[in-house]
Scaffold this active site. Structure first.
Site, PDB file in Angstrom:
ATOM      1  N   THR A 180       0.848  -1.193   0.000  1.00 41.41           N
ATOM      2  CA  THR A 180       0.000   0.000   0.000  1.00 41.41           C
ATOM      3  C   THR A 180       0.882   1.240   0.000  1.00 41.41           C
ATOM      4  OG1 THR A 180      -1.853  -1.062   1.082  1.00 41.41           O
ATOM      5  CG2 THR A 180      -1.604   1.299   1.492  1.00 41.41           C
ATOM      6  N   HIS A 194      -7.265 -10.888  -0.783  1.00 42.67           N
ATOM      7  CA  HIS A 194      -6.559 -10.531   0.455  1.00 42.67           C
ATOM      8  C   HIS A 194      -7.312 -11.154   1.636  1.00 42.67           C
ATOM      9  CE1 HIS A 194      -4.105  -8.564   3.264  1.00 42.67           C
ATOM     10  NE2 HIS A 194      -4.096  -7.337   2.799  1.00 42.67           N
ATOM     11  N   ASN A 218      -3.831 -10.435   7.328  1.00 43.72           N
ATOM     12  CA  ASN A 218      -3.550  -9.191   8.066  1.00 43.72           C
ATOM     13  C   ASN A 218      -4.725  -8.541   8.780  1.00 43.72           C
ATOM     14  OD1 ASN A 218      -0.980  -9.616   7.205  1.00 43.72           O
ATOM     15  ND2 ASN A 218      -0.958  -8.040   5.629  1.00 43.72           N
ATOM     16  N   TYR A 223      -7.920  -8.145   7.993  1.00 45.20           N
ATOM     17  CA  TYR A 223      -8.992  -7.464   7.246  1.00 45.20           C
ATOM     18  C   TYR A 223     -10.228  -8.387   7.166  1.00 45.20           C
ATOM     19  CZ  TYR A 223      -5.271  -4.178   6.439  1.00 45.20           C
ATOM     20  OH  TYR A 223      -4.253  -3.281   6.649  1.00 45.20           O
ATOM     21  N   ASN A 273      -3.524  -5.721  13.095  1.00 44.20           N
ATOM     22  CA  ASN A 273      -4.896  -5.214  13.176  1.00 44.20           C
ATOM     23  C   ASN A 273      -5.728  -5.958  14.222  1.00 44.20           C
ATOM     24  OD1 ASN A 273      -4.683  -3.130  11.236  1.00 44.20           O
ATOM     25  ND2 ASN A 273      -4.721  -4.661   9.603  1.00 44.20           N
TER      26      ASN A 273
HETATM   27  C1  LIG Z   1       4.557   0.066   3.143  1.00 43.88           C
HETATM   28  C2  LIG Z   1       3.938  -1.294   3.225  1.00 43.88           C
HETATM   29  C3  LIG Z   1       2.696  -1.511   2.687  1.00 43.88           C
HETATM   30  C4  LIG Z   1       2.093  -2.790   2.720  1.00 43.88           C
HETATM   31  N1  LIG Z   1       0.894  -2.982   2.111  1.00 43.88           N
HETATM   32  C5  LIG Z   1       0.378  -4.228   2.030  1.00 43.88           C
HETATM   33  C6  LIG Z   1      -0.805  -4.464   1.259  1.00 43.88           C
HETATM   34  O1  LIG Z   1      -1.370  -3.564   0.626  1.00 43.88           O
HETATM   35  N2  LIG Z   1      -1.294  -5.726   1.243  1.00 43.88           N
HETATM   36  C7  LIG Z   1      -0.690  -6.770   1.927  1.00 43.88           C
HETATM   37  O2  LIG Z   1      -1.180  -7.907   1.870  1.00 43.88           O
HETATM   38  N3  LIG Z   1       0.456  -6.564   2.614  1.00 43.88           N
HETATM   39  C8  LIG Z   1       1.007  -5.339   2.671  1.00 43.88           C
HETATM   40  N4  LIG Z   1       2.201  -5.141   3.314  1.00 43.88           N
HETATM   41  C9  LIG Z   1       2.964  -6.316   3.794  1.00 43.88           C
HETATM   42  C10 LIG Z   1       3.959  -6.763   2.712  1.00 43.88           C
HETATM   43  O3  LIG Z   1       3.295  -7.311   1.594  1.00 43.88           O
HETATM   44  C11 LIG Z   1       4.969  -7.797   3.236  1.00 43.88           C
HETATM   45  O4  LIG Z   1       4.273  -8.926   3.709  1.00 43.88           O
HETATM   46  C12 LIG Z   1       5.823  -7.217   4.352  1.00 43.88           C
HETATM   47  O5  LIG Z   1       6.402  -5.992   3.949  1.00 43.88           O
HETATM   48  C13 LIG Z   1       6.927  -8.185   4.759  1.00 43.88           C
HETATM   49  O6  LIG Z   1       7.804  -8.412   3.669  1.00 43.88           O
HETATM   50  P1  LIG Z   1       9.269  -7.731   3.616  1.00 43.88           P
HETATM   51  O7  LIG Z   1       9.979  -8.150   4.883  1.00 43.88           O
HETATM   52  O8  LIG Z   1       9.908  -8.310   2.393  1.00 43.88           O
HETATM   53  O9  LIG Z   1       9.082  -6.252   3.548  1.00 43.88           O
HETATM   54  C14 LIG Z   1       2.782  -3.867   3.337  1.00 43.88           C
HETATM   55  C15 LIG Z   1       4.047  -3.633   3.905  1.00 43.88           C
HETATM   56  C16 LIG Z   1       4.618  -2.382   3.845  1.00 43.88           C
HETATM   57  C17 LIG Z   1       6.012  -2.183   4.404  1.00 43.88           C
END
Ligand SMILES: Cc1cc2nc3c(=O)[nH]c(=O)nc-3n(C[C@H](O)[C@H](O)[C@H](O)COP(=O)(O)O)c2cc1C
Length: 402
Positions: free
Chosen positions: A42, A197, A200, A202, A257
């Protein structure tokens, strides 16, 4: 590329013959050139009013088209499904046209992109809801925490969550229809598939998890009942796309959440088993061991058991996201813990992450202050290796995309 780096004397990791990360992968009808997926992120940069994707968003995604598969940022299936300021939707004509800019740009750059379909349920606020109504949820239980909203000055603000309205059983088909309509809209916007989705904390996760679902009707109580909405949504979306272009994200052992389940092993084990009966594109798991592996520690016993359970029960493609770098991703693939690895923050800050991993070049650090909202800064201005070498930026960052 690593050989070129070696010739120029740059410090670089030599790729190993055993690099599974760079092996192609057949994902249903798609052939992925390697195994590094871009996780959904996001970024809260949709055009206002209307939460419409823009050319700037197209630029951002096109820059990251070397991912094996891009999973888009979470995208609300309806106004009711929105939980954060400035996130894009897929329920209006304008939004479909906006997303078309994104999919065209990604395809032109040689990439593939799935849309993540999102309904936040109780993780919202009346100021984001149509007619300032209450957010909806399986049960009227207030989540701990704060919603990310826009104040009168047009700035981001955090506001305490409110007590949501418990959904009437008569409303359930309408919820499923929100996903079905969005799936059709995603098809019209020329995505390559969709990801539901279910993670998390939701809406779908709120139904699955016993801590947020106190219903006594066909959508509460037994695991089968708590997973009913999920299954109905998957069925409806699969009718539009065919199951092999439908993925699902779940977060077993997740606590984001304010979500919790009394017996996650039983709940998610049963769901994973049930999902195996359908030929979905993939199951995408938010890694319960993310924090540990990021710190270089061994995953805790419970996380390990959950991951093994998911792998055993789900007999299809498994994507794991969370906490990975090159070496841990490679090790997890080698040990057969997953088929594809998704990267979030590393893709956010490194548009050419696969090239950087291939050549062992250093990574840009991500800047959390620019994660949500704003414009190009911290979004499309993370440099690529080519730019660092002084090459002209790719078409995506020239005037065509402004
Ligand atoms: C800025 C940001 C936005 C995210 N938005 C979403 C999202 O829209 N949908 C989702 O399922 N997870 C979202 N996540 C979780 C990521 O998809 C991912 O699971 C998380 O960053 C862990 O992976 P990483 O360690 O490689 O960053 C978001 C994470 C971050 C940091």
């Amino acid at each position: 590329m690593a050989f070129a780096a070696a010739l120029t004397g740059e410090a670089a990791r030599t790729p190993q013959a055993s690099d599974l990360l760079f092996e192609p992968y057949k994902l249903g009808p798609l052939t992925l050139p390697h195994r590094m997926v871009m996780a959904p992120l996001t970024r809260s940069r949709a055009r206002q009013p209307g939460n419409v994707p823009t050319l700037l968003n197209a630029c951002y995604y096109a820059q990251r088209a070397s991912a094996a598969l891009i999973i888009s940022e979470a995208t609300q299936v309806s106004m009711q499904g929105q939980g954060y300021a400035w996130t894009p939707g897929i329920h209006s004509r304008e939004q479909i046209d906006g997303w078309r800019l994104v999919t065209d740009a990604v395809h032109e750059a040689g990439g593939r992109i799935f849309l993540q379909l999102w309904h936040v349920g109780r993780i919202s606020h009346p100021s984001l809801q149509p007619d300032k109504m209450l957010p909806v949820a399986p049960s009227a239980i207030t989540p701990a925490g704060e919603a990310f909203i826009e104040n009168e000055k047009g700035e981001a603000e955090l506001a305490p969550f409110v007590r949501p309205r418990g959904l009437q059983i008569e409303e359930m088909p309408y919820l499923v229809q929100q996903y079905a309509r969005s799936a059709r809209n995603a098809l019209a916007a020329k995505f390559d598939g969709v990801e539901v989705h279910g993670a998390n904390g939701y809406l779908i996760d709120q139904f699955i998890s016993s801590g947020t679902n106190r219903r006594s009707d066909a959508y509460g109580g037994s695991i089968e009942n708590r997973a009913r909405l999920l299954m109905e949504v998957l069925e409806a979306v699969s009718e539009v796309w065919g199951p092999d272009r439908v993925g699902l994200r779940l977060s077993p052992l997740g606590s984001l959440n304010d979500i919790s389940d009394a017996d996650p092993e039983a709940t998610f084990g049963a769901i994973a088993q049930k999902l195996s009966d359908f030929r979905f594109a993939y199951l995408h798991i938010v890694n319960p061991a993310a924090a540990a592996i990021e710190k270089g520690e061994a995953p805790g016993a419970r996380a390990q058991r959950m991951l093994a359970l998911m792998r055993k029960k789900y007999r299809g493609t498994l994507i794991i996201a969370g906490g990975f770098d090159h070496d841990t991703a490679e090790a997890w693939l080698e040990h057969g813990k997953g088929d594809l690895i998704a990267f979030g923050r590393k893709f956010l800050a490194n548009p050419d992450l696969p090239d950087r991993f291939r050549t062992g070049r250093p990574l840009n650090a991500d800047d959390p202050s620019t994660y949500y909202g704003g414009g190009a800064k911290g979004y499309t201005d993370y440099p690529s290796l080519a730019q660092e070498r002084g090459e002209r930026p790719k078409a995506c960052v020239d005037d065509r995309w402004r």
